[in-house]
Scaffold this motif. Sequence first.
Motif, short mmCIF file in Angstrom:
data_model
loop_
_atom_site.label_atom_id
_atom_site.label_comp_id
_atom_site.label_asym_id
_atom_site.label_seq_id
_atom_site.Cartn_x
_atom_site.Cartn_y
_atom_site.Cartn_z
N SER A 1 45.71 47.27 49.14
CA SER A 1 44.56 47.99 48.62
C SER A 1 43.93 48.84 49.71
O SER A 1 44.26 48.71 50.89
N HIS A 2 42.98 49.70 49.30
CA HIS A 2 42.30 50.55 50.28
C HIS A 2 41.54 49.74 51.31
O HIS A 2 41.38 50.15 52.45
N ALA B 1 41.71 46.34 42.58
CA ALA B 1 40.26 46.32 42.81
C ALA B 1 39.82 44.98 43.39
O ALA B 1 38.97 44.94 44.30
N TYR C 1 45.62 53.87 41.82
CA TYR C 1 44.62 53.62 42.86
C TYR C 1 43.27 54.24 42.49
O TYR C 1 42.22 53.67 42.81
N ARG C 2 43.28 55.39 41.83
CA ARG C 2 42.01 56.00 41.39
C ARG C 2 41.32 55.11 40.36
O ARG C 2 40.11 54.90 40.41
N ASP D 1 40.19 44.18 47.24
CA ASP D 1 39.34 44.92 48.19
C ASP D 1 38.82 43.98 49.28
O ASP D 1 38.55 42.81 49.03
N THR E 1 39.73 52.22 42.11
CA THR E 1 38.48 52.60 42.76
C THR E 1 37.34 52.68 41.75
O THR E 1 36.23 52.20 41.99
N GLU E 2 37.62 53.28 40.58
CA GLU E 2 36.62 53.34 39.50
C GLU E 2 36.18 51.94 39.10
O GLU E 2 34.99 51.64 38.98
N ARG F 1 36.52 49.09 40.72
CA ARG F 1 35.87 48.35 41.80
C ARG F 1 34.39 48.71 41.89
O ARG F 1 33.53 47.85 42.05
#
Length: 349
Positions: A63-64, A25, A312-313, A28, A316-317, A319
Amino acid sequence: MSRLHVVTGKGGTGKTTVAAALALALADGGQRTLLVEVEGRQGIAQLFETESLPYEERKIAVSHGGGEVFALAIDAERALLDYLQMFYKLGSAGRALKRLGAIDFATTIAPGLRDVLLTGKACEAVRRRDKRQRPVYDAVVMDAPPTGRIARFLGVNEEVAGLAKVGPVHNQAQAVMRVLKSPETAVHLVTLLEEMPVQETVDGIDELRAAGLPTGSVVVNMVRPPLLGAEHLLTAGERTGDIARAFARAGLGGARRGGHAERLVAPLLEQGREHAERVRLERGLRGELHGQDLPVHELGLLSEGVELAGLYRLATELRGQLHTGAAHAGQTHAGRAQAATKAAESERA
């Protein structure tokens, strides 16, 4: 914003998973984070489905947002060799000591030495600069020991600085404590919505505050969503006879066999009652955590277990919650500043 994020929690709460999700997170937007392991369990390697981590910083994920996550498994013996070389220039002599077993002997019997080396290496990564004097890592995340010993683990350098009044050992210990007790550090506590982990979290917060160590946030892990709406939670487990008769009239449960419908419905209603009690207990535990005056984040239960996609989910939560919390903190800070300005103007008037 903090740059050293220490993640602790009672065993079984998933602190290593949360530490890994936090590292993702924080990476990012092109940031670089270092995820540090200090307990020698190779839990990070397992989560990221890679080979065991050596004593070197290695990139393990992207990261994404295009940021990079590096990982390091700190080995106390190797850290001591680094320490001896850094302060005493004992490169070859240090290696000879290792061959003789003296390094392992020292890290085993010297009280607190292992913890000094582990915290010192993490703080060195926080302070490290590149040729342009920019931080090498935007954030360092430490998968730390459990809550029960986190205050002692982080405070050991203060004891060492008191024992060694002068010299490089004293100076190094003081430098580490300056990082650990500064706004650069935040200690996050991972818990579950269960009585024992919550109580240990509350006790851990008290110990950290008493030691002057900066607390960050509470992360409630493996949260299950309620299965019933608010109205049904109030009546869960009640009216067994009414529901059984309704089943019988609908031809379910065998109306001709008398109480068969009731025997069929009763276990289901008992499960509903237990679930309602569980939700009420969790509501009380949430209240206790929010009463600690710290941000509280929640991460959902991964029903299929923790694998890379699930990690990764979670990132995302987390972040999203961190960004929301930062925005809220900014608004709160701005509101306080505005209130202070008005108060000053009123006083002058």
